[in-house]
Design an enzyme around this catalytic site. Structure first.
Site, PDB file in Angstrom:
ATOM      1  N   ALA A  58       0.836  -1.199   0.000  1.00 20.42           N
ATOM      2  CA  ALA A  58       0.000   0.000   0.000  1.00 20.42           C
ATOM      3  C   ALA A  58       0.874   1.253   0.000  1.00 20.42           C
ATOM      4  O   ALA A  58       1.812   1.373   0.784  1.00 20.42           O
ATOM      5  CB  ALA A  58      -0.911  -0.011   1.210  1.00 20.42           C
ATOM      6  N   HIS A 176      -7.108   1.097  -3.046  1.00 23.67           N
ATOM      7  CA  HIS A 176      -7.296   0.333  -1.808  1.00 23.67           C
ATOM      8  C   HIS A 176      -8.595   0.782  -1.141  1.00 23.67           C
ATOM      9  O   HIS A 176      -8.633   1.778  -0.431  1.00 23.67           O
ATOM     10  CB  HIS A 176      -6.097   0.571  -0.884  1.00 23.67           C
ATOM     11  N   HIS A 179     -10.248  -2.992   4.236  1.00 26.22           N
ATOM     12  CA  HIS A 179      -9.544  -3.128   5.518  1.00 26.22           C
ATOM     13  C   HIS A 179      -9.599  -1.916   6.441  1.00 26.22           C
ATOM     14  O   HIS A 179      -8.664  -1.653   7.194  1.00 26.22           O
ATOM     15  CB  HIS A 179      -8.093  -3.552   5.271  1.00 26.22           C
ATOM     16  N   TYR A 181      -9.645   1.362   5.968  1.00 28.35           N
ATOM     17  CA  TYR A 181      -8.959   2.619   5.687  1.00 28.35           C
ATOM     18  C   TYR A 181      -9.952   3.645   5.132  1.00 28.35           C
ATOM     19  O   TYR A 181     -11.160   3.434   5.163  1.00 28.35           O
ATOM     20  CB  TYR A 181      -7.748   2.357   4.785  1.00 28.35           C
TER      21      TYR A 181
END
Length: 365
Positions: A58, A176, A179, A181
């Site tokens: 990431a 992304h 998860h 974020y």
């Protein structure tokens, strides 16, 4: 001899993949001062194969995107230049390379933020302290709720990061959206408590994510864009009351933009009769998405072959096993034993130990 499903070719948009084993994005905490380092040239090129797909760890889209030690960015000229030899090394081996771009949102603290400011998020509600793998306690600072008029600036950070990734030579970017974020902090109703057009309904909660997708597609083209989603996850107190509806809404929306792949994470594995069981709950999303589908979440060789053979997914992303076995496709081909991974060195700053020193079957680097 019957073909090994994971080792059969696949056409992903304009990319001709020679096998279906993908390097999952894995934070390694070895990009000092948020700049990719020369030791990453060896790390990624070790795992590159002709016609194989790698996804970077990431990579931050701005100076507000940080929340973990020594993670790379792609918002400055220095970072772009540092990525170039890494990308070149993967391409020299014939690999395809996508850069995963992220913003951690509230999963941060004042120490990672410019001028010690509050992390930004969809909300002003913080996260409880978390015990990390090494037993230390990670504290998260109370976030600042983004104003409605600020959100386009964050969307633009993602757009510029995508443009920088192409300048660095990457074949594409993976957004992304998983998860816990920033993007998930907007998408999931356990976190998003907004009352503007970015909160409330499922459509409103996904608006931020899809504005990012649209901006990046316009900037670099749909065939260079993938997205990672984890509708079933509950990382960082980020979960949704109806993950199936969220996942389906997102993949159907992504179809409209024609992005080249959707990368989705299975729910957490369970243990049944002493054996790990992958829940296999991605099938409705897989059926709905019209282009290449990547599944991740605890797969081994046997299970990976099974889901590819059954058409449950096109590609399978491997994390820990690919970390510990730089020649993972070759080991699968030969049915060779796998190196065991050392969890204690996943995030240590050493440029060699636990990073580029895992042995190959036939040669050492």
């Amino acid at each position: 001899m019957a073909a090994i499903p994971l080792l059969t070719p696949h056409k992903m948009g304009k990319f001709d993949l020679s096998h279906r084993i993908v390097l999952a994005p894995l934070t390694r905490s070895r990009s000092y001062d948020n700049v990719p380092q020369p030791h990453a040239i060896l790390y990624y090129s070790q795992r590159a194969t002709k016609g194989g797909l790698l996804i970077t760890e990431a990579t931050g889209v701005s100076d507000t995107a940080q929340g973990y030690p020594e993670t790379p960015g792609i918002w400055t000229k220095e970072q772009v230049e540092a990525w170039k030899p890494i990308v070149d090394a993967v391409h020299a081996k014939g690999g395809m390379f996508f850069c995963q771009i992220w913003h951690v949102g509230r999963t941060s603290n004042y120490g990672y933020q410019p001028n010690g400011q509050a992390p930004i998020s969809s909300t002003d509600r913080g996260i409880k302290p978390v015990t990390l793998h090494d037993g230390t306690i990670e504290e998260y600072s109370p976030p600042r709720r983004l104003k409605t008029e600020e959100i386009p600036h964050v969307v633009n950070d993602f757009r510029l990061a995508a443009r920088n990734a192409i300048e660095a030579g990457f074949d594409g970017v993976e957004i992304h959206g998983a998860h816990g974020y920033l993007i998930e902090q907007f998408m999931k109703d356990s976190v998003n408590d907004r009352t503007d057009e970015y909160g409330g309904s499922l459509e409103n909660r996904c608006r931020f994510a899809l504005e990012i997708v649209e901006a990046i597609v316009k900037e670099i083209g749909a065939d260079r864009v993938g997205m990672r989603l984890s509708p079933f996850a509950d990382y960082m107190e980020c979960w949704d009351s109806n993950p199936e509806a969220l996942g389906l809404y997102m993949v159907e929306a992504l179809n409209k933009y024609g992005i080249v792949y959707c990368h989705m994470v299975e729910p957490r594995m369970s243990i049944v009769d002493g054996r790990r069981q992958i829940p296999h709950r991605l099938l409705p999303m897989r059926k709905a998405f019209k282009r290449t589908f990547i599944a991740a979440g605890g797969y081994d060789k046997e299970e990976g072959n099974k889901v590819v053979a059954e058409g449950y997914t096109d590609l399978v992303a491997y994390g820990r096993w690919f970390l510990a076995n730089p020649d993972l496709p070759k080991r699968f081909e030969l049915n060779a034993p796998l190196n065991k991974y050392d969890r204690s060195t996943f995030y240590t700053p050493d440029p060699v130990v636990g990073y580029t020193d895992y042995p190959f079957l036939e040669c050492s680097y």
